[in-house]
Write a protein that holds these residues in place. Sequence first.
Motif, PDB file in Angstrom:
ATOM      1  N   GLY A 277      -2.673   2.922  -1.587  1.00 39.97           N
ATOM      2  CA  GLY A 277      -1.450   2.263  -1.142  1.00 39.97           C
ATOM      3  C   GLY A 277      -0.293   2.672  -2.024  1.00 39.97           C
ATOM      4  N   THR A 278       0.599   1.748  -2.293  1.00 39.89           N
ATOM      5  CA  THR A 278       1.784   2.015  -3.108  1.00 39.89           C
ATOM      6  C   THR A 278       1.424   1.937  -4.585  1.00 39.89           C
ATOM      7  N   ALA A 279       1.701   2.998  -5.315  1.00 39.00           N
ATOM      8  CA  ALA A 279       1.307   3.071  -6.724  1.00 39.00           C
ATOM      9  C   ALA A 279       2.317   2.396  -7.660  1.00 39.00           C
ATOM     10  N   GLU A 280       3.587   2.425  -7.311  1.00 33.49           N
ATOM     11  CA  GLU A 280       4.600   1.834  -8.183  1.00 33.49           C
ATOM     12  C   GLU A 280       5.744   1.274  -7.344  1.00 33.49           C
ATOM     13  N   LYS A 281       6.601   0.492  -7.974  1.00 29.32           N
ATOM     14  CA  LYS A 281       7.725  -0.140  -7.274  1.00 29.32           C
ATOM     15  C   LYS A 281       8.728   0.930  -6.829  1.00 29.32           C
ATOM     16  N   PRO A 282       9.041   0.987  -5.537  1.00 30.41           N
ATOM     17  CA  PRO A 282       9.999   1.983  -5.050  1.00 30.41           C
ATOM     18  C   PRO A 282      11.446   1.509  -5.198  1.00 30.41           C
ATOM     19  N   GLN A 283      12.381   2.406  -4.961  1.00 31.23           N
ATOM     20  CA  GLN A 283      13.800   2.069  -4.980  1.00 31.23           C
ATOM     21  C   GLN A 283      14.186   1.230  -3.765  1.00 31.23           C
ATOM     22  N   VAL A 284      13.559   1.521  -2.614  1.00 34.29           N
ATOM     23  CA  VAL A 284      13.828   0.857  -1.343  1.00 34.29           C
ATOM     24  C   VAL A 284      12.532   0.232  -0.852  1.00 34.29           C
TER      25      VAL A 284
END
Length: 87
Positions: free
Chosen positions: A37-44
């Motif tokens: 899934g998502t590995a780190e916090k995105p900008q958006v």
Amino acid sequence: SQEAVNLLITGFARSNVFDGEKVLNGEKQGEELKLRGTAEKPQVGFLSLFEAFGSLEVGCRLKTPAWPVWISHAESHYSILFCDSVE
């Protein structure tokens, strides 16, 4: 597709929107399937109507992006949501 949206948001064309990884065990030892899934916090960020239906899980990283901007997905379209305050 979700992969194209994830590529734009996170830089990775992954099918999943949950946080981190999930491992599905196979019938035999060593037959594991790792879903990313998502590995780190995105900008958006990303929000989906399908989470309310119980069809998928959007992780906290995509719900709380670095900036108050989200791509939202409903049944047949995408929209952009934003807030003019970071707080």
